[in-house]
Design a protein around this motif. Structure first.
Motif, PDB file in Angstrom:
ATOM      1  N   SER A   1       1.042  -1.243   0.103  1.00  0.00           N
ATOM      2  CA  SER A   1      -0.088  -0.006   0.092  1.00  0.00           C
ATOM      3  C   SER A   1       0.936   1.188  -0.150  1.00  0.00           C
ATOM      4  CB  SER A   1      -1.103   0.009   1.264  1.00  0.00           C
ATOM      5  OG  SER A   1      -0.201   0.025   2.241  1.00  0.00           O
TER       6      SER A   1
ATOM      7  N   GLU B   1       0.222   5.854  -0.026  1.00  0.00           N
ATOM      8  CA  GLU B   1      -0.775   6.646   0.013  1.00  0.00           C
ATOM      9  C   GLU B   1      -0.058   8.111   0.266  1.00  0.00           C
ATOM     10  OE1 GLU B   1      -4.559   6.273   2.034  1.00  0.00           O
ATOM     11  OE2 GLU B   1      -4.121   7.898   3.228  1.00  0.00           O
ATOM     12  N   TYR B   2      -0.436   8.964  -0.596  1.00  0.00           N
ATOM     13  CA  TYR B   2      -0.151  10.549  -0.186  1.00  0.00           C
ATOM     14  C   TYR B   2      -1.259  11.326  -0.164  1.00  0.00           C
ATOM     15  CZ  TYR B   2       1.961  14.716  -1.500  1.00  0.00           C
ATOM     16  OH  TYR B   2       2.255  16.253  -1.444  1.00  0.00           O
ATOM     17  N   VAL B   3      -1.250  12.166   0.773  1.00  0.00           N
ATOM     18  CA  VAL B   3      -2.020  13.054   0.927  1.00  0.00           C
ATOM     19  C   VAL B   3      -1.605  14.673   1.056  1.00  0.00           C
ATOM     20  CG1 VAL B   3      -4.064  14.128   2.264  1.00  0.00           C
ATOM     21  CG2 VAL B   3      -3.748  11.651   1.956  1.00  0.00           C
TER      22      VAL B   3
ATOM     23  N   GLY C   1      -5.175  13.794  -2.977  1.00  0.00           N
ATOM     24  CA  GLY C   1      -4.032  12.768  -2.721  1.00  0.00           C
ATOM     25  C   GLY C   1      -4.604  11.408  -3.631  1.00  0.00           C
TER      26      GLY C   1
ATOM     27  N   SER D   1      -4.129   7.052  -3.595  1.00  0.00           N
ATOM     28  CA  SER D   1      -4.097   5.905  -2.632  1.00  0.00           C
ATOM     29  C   SER D   1      -3.995   4.628  -3.639  1.00  0.00           C
ATOM     30  CB  SER D   1      -5.331   5.766  -1.720  1.00  0.00           C
ATOM     31  OG  SER D   1      -5.288   4.615  -0.932  1.00  0.00           O
ATOM     32  N   TRP D   2      -3.070   3.753  -3.328  1.00  0.00           N
ATOM     33  CA  TRP D   2      -2.940   2.230  -3.823  1.00  0.00           C
ATOM     34  C   TRP D   2      -2.888   1.195  -2.859  1.00  0.00           C
ATOM     35  CZ3 TRP D   2       1.248  -1.093  -3.715  1.00  0.00           C
ATOM     36  CH2 TRP D   2       1.113  -2.139  -4.711  1.00  0.00           C
ATOM     37  N   ASN D   3      -3.572   0.080  -3.106  1.00  0.00           N
ATOM     38  CA  ASN D   3      -3.631  -0.969  -2.157  1.00  0.00           C
ATOM     39  C   ASN D   3      -3.607  -2.216  -3.087  1.00  0.00           C
ATOM     40  OD1 ASN D   3      -3.835   0.070   0.902  1.00  0.00           O
ATOM     41  ND2 ASN D   3      -5.134   1.432  -0.367  1.00  0.00           N
TER      42      ASN D   3
ATOM     43  N   ILE E   1      -8.034  10.906  -3.756  1.00  0.00           N
ATOM     44  CA  ILE E   1      -8.585  11.164  -2.421  1.00  0.00           C
ATOM     45  C   ILE E   1      -8.948  12.758  -2.472  1.00  0.00           C
ATOM     46  CG2 ILE E   1      -8.037  11.780  -0.017  1.00  0.00           C
ATOM     47  CD1 ILE E   1      -5.723   9.322  -0.291  1.00  0.00           C
TER      48      ILE E   1
ATOM     49  N   ARG F   1     -13.282   8.900  -1.941  1.00  0.00           N
ATOM     50  CA  ARG F   1     -12.144   8.130  -2.507  1.00  0.00           C
ATOM     51  C   ARG F   1     -12.608   7.326  -3.815  1.00  0.00           C
ATOM     52  NH1 ARG F   1      -7.334   6.458   1.434  1.00  0.00           N
ATOM     53  NH2 ARG F   1      -7.512   7.978   2.780  1.00  0.00           N
TER      54      ARG F   1
ATOM     55  N   ARG G   1       6.141   6.178   7.275  1.00  0.00           N
ATOM     56  CA  ARG G   1       5.197   7.385   7.618  1.00  0.00           C
ATOM     57  C   ARG G   1       5.923   8.658   7.623  1.00  0.00           C
ATOM     58  NH1 ARG G   1       3.254   5.316  11.552  1.00  0.00           N
ATOM     59  NH2 ARG G   1       1.812   3.818  10.756  1.00  0.00           N
TER      60      ARG G   1
END
Length: 234
Positions: free
Chosen positions: A5, A7-9, A23, A25-27, A48, A66, A233
């Motif tokens: 996963s 994620e960038y916000v 942002g 997100s990828w999972n 996002i 999302r 993180r």
């Protein structure tokens, strides 16, 4: 299974007490090749879009959507597109107690609306308890740079699956919606000695791994397995 996963916000102030959140997100959960009637992977790629509203020092709320693709990525069409969304509020009852409540929406799930509820307690500078789904944990900070935690995490999500190569006996699973769920008792460590970045690692057991094709009336359960994860993180 192999989990990944990213994620960038980006949070941008747009007015007094309002933060715009945008942002990506990828999972992905990859189960590898199998003859069992389950998808080889479950994956999502989403934008996002949302905002935080800070109404006072004690109260604020978040609205976030999302929109993206949630499927096994075997084929991608409009049926794989969903717009997950949440509306959640936080109330800081005291400087050391936070209360959270709200609702979450998904167009692919068996239940489109689900409640959000939780609380966080900071007992001392070293000890705290987070009861906010999907990560429930007790935290111990022996020093400025280190944190140890013990708890349980939940992995879940709804996806469109295709399974085009599945045998005819299970044809009802082609293009089916699947709810995936697992629970993870974990022990973890966080290192905060780097500027603006935390490094974390968790280990435990993935339990109750279940594929629920609720509309097709089919359910598959995979046995438990030990797991290890590491991440950053910033």
């Amino acid at each position: 299974a192999v989990y990944g996963s990213v994620e960038y916000v980006q949070q941008q102030p747009v007015a007094l007490g309002i933060l715009l959140r945008t942002g990506l997100s990828w999972n992905r959960i990859d189960f590898g090749g199998t003859e069992a009637p389950i998808p080889g992977c479950l994956q999502s790629a989403a934008a996002i879009i949302g905002a935080d509203f800070l109404l006072s020092e004690k109260f604020g709320f978040r609205i976030e959507a999302r929109p993206g693709v949630y499927s096994d990525f075997e084929q991608i069409g409009w049926d794989d597109v969903d717009a997950r969304a949440i509306i959640a509020a936080e109330y800081r009852y005291t400087p050391n107690i936070r209360l959270i409540g709200g609702v979450r929406f998904t167009g692919m799930g068996e239940y489109p609306l689900l409640p959000i509820a939780g609380a966080s307690f900071r007992f001392t500078e070293k000890f705290s308890l987070d009861l906010i789904y999907p990560d429930l944990k007790f935290e111990y900070r022996p020093s400025e740079h280190w944190e140890w935690n013990l708890g349980i995490s939940f992995i879940s999500g709804s996806y469109r699956t295709h399974l085009s190569g599945i045998r005819d006996d299970d044809a009802e699973l082609r293009d089916a919606m699947v709810n995936y769920f697992e629970s993870r008792p974990t022990v973890g460590v966080v290192y905060r000695g780097f500027k603006d970045m935390d490094v974390f690692a968790n280990a435990g057991v993935a339990m109750g791994r279940k594929f629920d094709c609720f509309r097709a009336g089919h359910e598959a359960i995979i046995g438990g397995a030990p797991f290890f994860e590491v991440g950053l993180r910033a």
